[in-house]
Motif scaffolding. Structure first.
Motif, short mmCIF file in Angstrom:
data_model
loop_
_atom_site.label_atom_id
_atom_site.label_comp_id
_atom_site.label_asym_id
_atom_site.label_seq_id
_atom_site.Cartn_x
_atom_site.Cartn_y
_atom_site.Cartn_z
N PRO A 192 -11.80 -16.50 21.77
CA PRO A 192 -10.74 -17.17 22.53
C PRO A 192 -11.29 -18.10 23.62
O PRO A 192 -12.43 -17.97 24.05
CB PRO A 192 -10.00 -15.99 23.18
N MET A 224 -5.69 -18.25 23.91
CA MET A 224 -6.18 -17.00 24.53
C MET A 224 -5.08 -16.06 24.98
O MET A 224 -5.34 -15.14 25.75
CB MET A 224 -7.16 -17.32 25.65
N SER A 284 -5.65 -14.77 18.12
CA SER A 284 -6.16 -13.54 18.76
C SER A 284 -5.74 -12.32 17.95
O SER A 284 -6.52 -11.36 17.79
CB SER A 284 -5.61 -13.42 20.18
N PRO A 315 -15.21 -14.39 24.61
CA PRO A 315 -14.78 -15.79 24.69
C PRO A 315 -15.72 -16.74 23.94
O PRO A 315 -16.93 -16.50 23.87
CB PRO A 315 -14.81 -16.08 26.21
N GLU A 337 -9.44 -13.15 27.91
CA GLU A 337 -10.63 -12.99 28.74
C GLU A 337 -10.55 -11.66 29.51
O GLU A 337 -11.56 -10.95 29.67
CB GLU A 337 -10.74 -14.17 29.71
#
Ligand code: FES
Length: 588
Positions: free
Chosen positions: A152, A201, A207, A227, A321
């Motif tokens: 992401p 993200m 995801s 990430p 994150e």
């Protein structure tokens, strides 16, 4: 030793590179031409690197560099890397929709795996459709394979506010339309959200598919959340290259990993993550390639005992994150381990339980506990009823609780053009209690089932402070979107599903708890409307080419929108002597 036993130990790639005749000469020359010495590849397992890098797929634009790290791992483990491109499907640029080309990409991946001199393959994906397309192709070819996603993006940051792509682009788009921010505010957000390599993200489709692949056991533990900009993704790439060589030596194929139990695990993570509705379609399609029929009812059955514990947008608060720092998908799996089939084999050669044995969670607000979840049941519900006899889906975790049980008047738009032309008409007869209905956006009608289900709210209602209404269509919706939105209505309107019969003023009932979507119109009246319905052309309006093939073979949402002739697998043989075809050669 019998001849056949000897042959079992000779890698498939040696059929191309092993013989001292004209064929072997040309195949080896094709590598020497690129500067490889024979010592680099002779007798070694050849690992394909299927790369969906493209500048037209911004989420995958860093995969070209990532492939170099995969190669390091392959070479370090005693293999030989052979990178090749696949077509790439980006959500932003591709018309009419990336979903239109998902099956095309899966065919590309399958046939390249089948046709190239490789013994195993690393699948480099990222943006929404690229991961399922890779897995579908790999499942059908059934050569040892491992997925490496691009990871992401880092969190967006705009005027000090953390933003997630593209949940917050949509939220602020509504605020722009309501007149609460300026065009220049909105413009300045573009580079603030998309500030680093990787895919969206929030817990959107990319995801969700990353989490699913990791849970299925087709990528390394930790593979989903690192990430794209973090150096640890490069290390993960190197480890994926090493693992691919290991998979070949152990003879572990996707068919050993993609089992019914593994798909139950995948559905569990989808539900626990409050993941994308798109993943339902992709999972059904991937399972179909592995020879497993996934029924929509299975999603509801598992939902009842799967709480939502991942607190990520669009249904929750955080971004990928944050999930990475909290321990990634492994931390999620550890917390829900009592719900999983832990003895499923994975690409590590170990089972899922072994992979997550030492997993830790470092932030209990990002990954909640089973006992105090975000929602007691899974984030998605499959609906059925007279409006959707073959099913529809709602992501109720991202919907308004007060609309979960509602009967309202339909305001019908015949297609996306009709919607665009009339939605902001000041004279449109619409209130916040009505239900917006759009037709013509299914697998055939779209074509390609566009992510058009996030119907915009009428400007005049936005100005009144309305931020959600029930919206129903046969379209899909971006996994990053939110609202009380019913999608994937099947059969779709273009093939005469009940959705085609809805008229403005009809009453519709949505009852999420009862899993119901009903059109409250007298059956006699519906039959009268059906008798007057124009029958659409079977070729979807395409006179030739891929579109014609697509229209003739695409299945409906509950069947995964795969082509009917692609379902199932034809495993590639892994060793010389067992090949079912001659690899052939060209003399130029
Ligand atoms: Fe590629 Fe969102 S646009 S994942």
């Amino acid at each position: 030793m019998a001849k056949s036993q000897t042959h079992e130990k000779i890698l498939r790639s040696q059929e191309w590179f092993g013989s001292r005749d004209l064929e072997g000469f040309l195949h080896r020359a094709g590598l020497k031409n690129q500067g490889w010495s024979e010592e680099s590849f002779a007798g070694k397992p050849v690992i394909g690197i299927a790369n969906s890098w493209s500048e037209a797929t911004h989420c995958n634009s860093h995969l070209r560099g990532l492939a170099e790290h995969v190669k390091r791992g392959v070479i370090a483990a005693g293999g030989f890397p052979l990178e090749f491109p696949t077509i790439s499907l980006g959500e932003f640029f591709l018309s009419p929709t990336s979903m239109f080309c998902r099956n095309l990409m899966s065919m590309d991946v399958e046939e390249m795996i089948r046709g190239l001199p490789i013994d195993g393959v690393v699948l480099l994906s990222g943006c929404d459709k690229t991961t399922p397309a890779m897995l579908m192709g790999a499942a059908s070819a059934d050569l040892p394979a491992i997925v490496l996603t691009g990871g992401p993006q880092l969190k967006g940051n705009w005027k000090g506010e953390e933003l997630g792509s593209c949940t917050d682009c949509r939220r602020y788009w509504s605020e722009l339309r309501a007149g609460n921010i300026t065009q220049s505010d909105y413009d300045s957000m573009e580079s603030a959200i998309y500030r680093s390599p990787g895919h969206c993200m929030v817990m959107g489709t990319a995801s969700t598919m990353g989490a699913i692949v990791e849970t299925l056991g087709m990528s390394l533990p930790g593979g989903a959340a690192v990430p794209g900009a973090d150096s640890r993704r490069k290390i993960l790439a190197e480890e994926s290259g090493r693992t691919a060589v290991d998979l070949v030596s152990k003879g572990i194929r996707p068919s050993s990993i993609l089992t019914t139990d593994a798909f139950d695990n995948a559905i569990r993570i989808l539900l626990a993550a409050g993941g994308s509705t798109n993943a339902i379609i992709h999972l059904i399609a991937i399972a179909g390639r592995a020879g497993i029929t996934l029924d929509l009812d299975r999603f509801n059955a598992l939902s009842e005992s799967t709480p939502v514990i991942v607190n990520l947008k669009p249904g929750g608060k955080y971004l990928m994150e944050d999930l990475f720092y909290a321990g990634g998908v492994e931390a999620v799996l550890k917390k829900m381990s009592g719900l999983l089939n832990l003895d499923c084999l994975t690409v590590t050669g170990q089972n899922l339980g072994d992979n997550i044995a030492d997993a830790e969670c470092h932030n209990d607000d990002v990954v909640l506990s089973i006992k105090s979840p975000l929602a007691p049941e899974g984030g998605l519900t499959i609906l059925k009823g007279s409006l959707a006899p073959d099913g529809a889906v709602i992501k109720h975790i991202a919907a308004s609780p007060e609309l979960m049980k509602h009967t309202g008047r339909a305001i019908v738009f015949e297609n996306s053009i009709d919607l665009k032309q009339r939605i902001d008409d000041p004279d449109l007869d619409v209130t916040k209690d009505d239900i917006l209905v759009m037709k013509g956006a299914g697998p055939i009608g779209g074509p390609g089932m566009p992510e058009a289900g996030f119907l915009p709210l009428p400007k005049k209602l936005l100005a009144q402070g309305v931020r959600d209404m029930i919206r129903i269509s046969d379209a899909r919706m971006s996994g990053t979107a939110f609202g009380t939105i019913v999608l994937h209505v099947s059969p779709e309107s273009a093939i005469g599903g009940p959705l085609a019969l809805v008229q403005s003023g009809d009453m519709i009932t949505l009852d999420v708890e009862a899993k119901l979507l009903d059109l409250l119109v007298d059956p006699g009246e519906l039959q009268r409307r059906r008798d007057n319905l124009a029958v659409p052309p079977v070729d979807g309006g395409f006179s030739r080419g891929y579109g014609k093939m697509y229209s003739q073979h695409i299945t409906q949402a509950q069947q995964g929108c795969d082509f009917d002739f692609l379902i199932g697998k034809t495993p590639v043989e892994t060793h010389v002597g067992a090949l079912t075809h001659d690899p052939g050669f060209h003399t130029g």
